[in-house]
Every structure is written in C-alpha cells, then in structure tokens.
Design an enzyme around this catalytic site. Structure first.
Site: not given
Length: 146
Positions: A71, A74
């Site tokens: 991600c 993230c």
C-alpha cells in the site's frame, strides 16, 4: 503518605504484563522478565497471536496503524506514525498490524481500507479514521483521545 498509581503495560518483546508506577513511565522502565525496555520510541509490530493482548492488557491507550506492505499511502504514512510514536511514547502504545500477514485480526475488526488508524483503551475501540494523515493532523486527532 501519597499512593502512587500503577500502570499495566504489555512488554513489546516477550508479552509479559508489567505493573509500573505511573510517575516512572518516563524513567525507561524495564520488563521484569526479559529486562528489555517497556516503552519504545518505535511502534510495536503486532500479529494475530499477540494483538488482542496489547489491546486488552495495556492501561495506556493503544494507537494502531493497520497497513500492508504493498500500500503506497501506508508506506508514505509510516514515517509519520514512527515520529509521533517516538514523541508520545509515554502517553500511548503505538502498534502496527500488517493486514496482509494478519488477516484474521483485520477481518475480525472489519478493516476495510488501509491505512486505517484506531485507538483502543481498556480493550475498547474509542476512535477510528481511514487514510494517511499529515503529521499535524494525526497529532491533532490523537490529542482528542489520548
């Protein structure tokens, strides 16, 4: 005689529960079993096996970053989470849970998007927000609950 309040903390290294006088949190207390630091300037990496123990057995609020290695947002948010964890180490326990490797916990907690940030206190979720936040906004959000 003044009575000192004790705080219960889960050791991030061995998982043993320790009771520490609240006024000694900034004195770098050590685990009674493994002798490692109980309060870390780095987030604790949780797993399906130990996540609930951190949530249920810590007297400090637990701030969780639900993330995955693939991600982009993230990975972009990770340094912010780490910086704030270092700044607020005596006020909360900061935990990261990789939702890719720990799908049981992510599913049970209904984590639908990542990154998702959640705050738990005494085993109960008190706040949740999705998305990577700038540092100032993240700290402002935390200060409402920690």
């Amino acid at each position: 005689m003044t009575q000192t309040t004790a705080v219960q903390l889960v050791c991030p290294h061995c998982g043993v529960i320790n009771r520490i006088p609240a006024d000694k949190l900034s004195a770098q207390p050590l685990c009674g079993k493994c002798k490692n630091a109980l309060i870390s300037a780095h987030p604790v990496m949780a797993t399906d096996q130990n996540f609930q123990r951190f949530i249920d057995k810590n007297d400090l609020p637990v701030v969780v970053d639900f993330w995955a290695p693939w991600c982009g947002p993230c990975r972009q948010f990770a340094p912010v989470f780490t910086d704030v964890a270092a700044e607020m180490a005596t006020q909360a326990t900061f935990v990261k849970l990789d939702t890719q490797d720990n799908q049981m916990t992510a599913s049970r907690l209904q984590i639908r998007s990542i990154p998702t940030l959640a705050i738990y206190h005494h085993g109960r979720e008190v706040a949740r927000i999705s998305g990577a936040l700038p540092k100032g906004q993240f700290k402002q959000w935390l200060q409402q609950y920690v």
